[in-house]
Design a protein around this motif. Sequence first.
Motif, PDB file in Angstrom:
ATOM      1  N   LYS A 249       1.014  -1.287   0.049  1.00 24.57           N
ATOM      2  CA  LYS A 249       0.013  -0.131   0.149  1.00 24.57           C
ATOM      3  C   LYS A 249       0.875   1.255  -0.002  1.00 24.57           C
ATOM      4  O   LYS A 249       0.450   2.242  -0.681  1.00 24.57           O
ATOM      5  CB  LYS A 249      -1.066  -0.079   1.152  1.00 24.57           C
ATOM      6  N   VAL A 250       2.177   1.067   0.771  1.00 27.63           N
ATOM      7  CA  VAL A 250       2.968   2.303   0.873  1.00 27.63           C
ATOM      8  C   VAL A 250       3.335   2.515  -0.564  1.00 27.63           C
ATOM      9  O   VAL A 250       3.577   3.725  -1.056  1.00 27.63           O
ATOM     10  CB  VAL A 250       3.929   2.289   1.846  1.00 27.63           C
ATOM     11  N   LYS A 251       3.751   1.413  -1.205  1.00 23.68           N
ATOM     12  CA  LYS A 251       4.292   1.683  -2.553  1.00 23.68           C
ATOM     13  C   LYS A 251       3.309   2.365  -3.616  1.00 23.68           C
ATOM     14  O   LYS A 251       3.582   2.900  -4.612  1.00 23.68           O
ATOM     15  CB  LYS A 251       4.867   0.255  -3.190  1.00 23.68           C
ATOM     16  N   GLU A 252       2.234   1.783  -3.620  1.00 24.62           N
ATOM     17  CA  GLU A 252       1.094   2.053  -4.561  1.00 24.62           C
ATOM     18  C   GLU A 252       1.021   3.789  -4.114  1.00 24.62           C
ATOM     19  O   GLU A 252       0.595   4.593  -5.325  1.00 24.62           O
ATOM     20  CB  GLU A 252      -0.501   1.725  -4.051  1.00 24.62           C
ATOM     21  N   GLN A 265       3.050   6.926   7.637  1.00 28.55           N
ATOM     22  CA  GLN A 265       1.962   7.397   8.578  1.00 28.55           C
ATOM     23  C   GLN A 265       0.400   6.735   8.428  1.00 28.55           C
ATOM     24  O   GLN A 265      -0.104   6.301   9.384  1.00 28.55           O
ATOM     25  CB  GLN A 265       1.641   8.931   8.736  1.00 28.55           C
ATOM     26  N   LEU A 266       0.473   6.494   7.122  1.00 28.88           N
ATOM     27  CA  LEU A 266      -1.117   6.060   6.856  1.00 28.88           C
ATOM     28  C   LEU A 266      -1.041   4.548   6.969  1.00 28.88           C
ATOM     29  O   LEU A 266      -2.324   4.044   7.376  1.00 28.88           O
ATOM     30  CB  LEU A 266      -1.592   6.656   5.388  1.00 28.88           C
ATOM     31  N   HIS A 267      -0.180   3.774   6.404  1.00 30.56           N
ATOM     32  CA  HIS A 267      -0.231   2.379   6.468  1.00 30.56           C
ATOM     33  C   HIS A 267       0.382   1.549   7.460  1.00 30.56           C
ATOM     34  O   HIS A 267       0.355   0.446   7.522  1.00 30.56           O
ATOM     35  CB  HIS A 267       0.243   1.800   5.146  1.00 30.56           C
ATOM     36  N   ARG A 268       1.815   2.187   7.941  1.00 28.29           N
ATOM     37  CA  ARG A 268       2.572   1.316   8.952  1.00 28.29           C
ATOM     38  C   ARG A 268       2.225   1.542  10.274  1.00 28.29           C
ATOM     39  O   ARG A 268       1.698   2.622  10.880  1.00 28.29           O
ATOM     40  CB  ARG A 268       3.914   1.736   8.610  1.00 28.29           C
TER      41      ARG A 268
END
Length: 268
Positions: A249-252, A265-268
């Motif tokens: 999700k971070v990479k996307e 911050q959003l995904h981890r």
Amino acid sequence: MSTVYMRIAPWIRKPRLRLQSIYPRQQTASQAMSTATTLPQATMAKLQQYTACDISDALLKLKVPGAGYLADLAPYSSKPSSSSDATSPTMTTTIAPVSTILFAAKGETPAAPAPNVPKDTHWADVSEPGTFVVMKQAPGQTNAICGGIMALRMKMRRVEGIIVAGRVRDVQELRSTKLPILALGQSTVGSGGSSIPWALQVPLDINGVNVSPGDIAFQDPANGVVVIPRDKVDQVLEMLPRLTSADDKVKEDVLKGMSVYDAFQLHR
């Protein structure tokens, strides 16, 4: 007098037998080797979906020293891949339980562990089938502790791979085994002059990473070797889907232009 002796002799002998049972016998090398873990196929299949980096991410969360990574190992032989894609972990990754061999400098006596290599036996002849053999050399030595003949014997014993925290030699012969073989360095000098096999199936400390018989060696040719403590395997498998999904999700989001900070911050 003889009658009295016959009556009390059994009573005298019993405490001696009971006292002997209090102290466990020292485990022999063959007994230690029989404790090697067999990795279930289901566990193997799940682990093969991931990379060594994924494994270390999980071990870091679990506070395993060094995240299980065995640093600075160079490949001296590789397992052939059935795929032209060298980055495919499912094709080239080798995963197997660990067996261990500790070497000592000739003329020195380590304080621990106790020596347990069987007399009149070469250590390669008792290497444990189905395992990733992890060998540790005494520090500061320039000779090798594993060469072509030993690697060939271990292949015939059906080991899955060899990791040498020390030096190897006979590189062309190592490659001919088609086993994954990694080491910290190489030499032209054999082990006989400076090193002796000291103990089999004992815990090793390799640059701060604890490696014990029955742990799981995860060798990913693209990224390196990670050792999963045997009591952490289930936790690692539980964490991996969540960790890798978060990274995806971070990479996307980064591809869409989001900053790494915000994506973390959003995904981890």
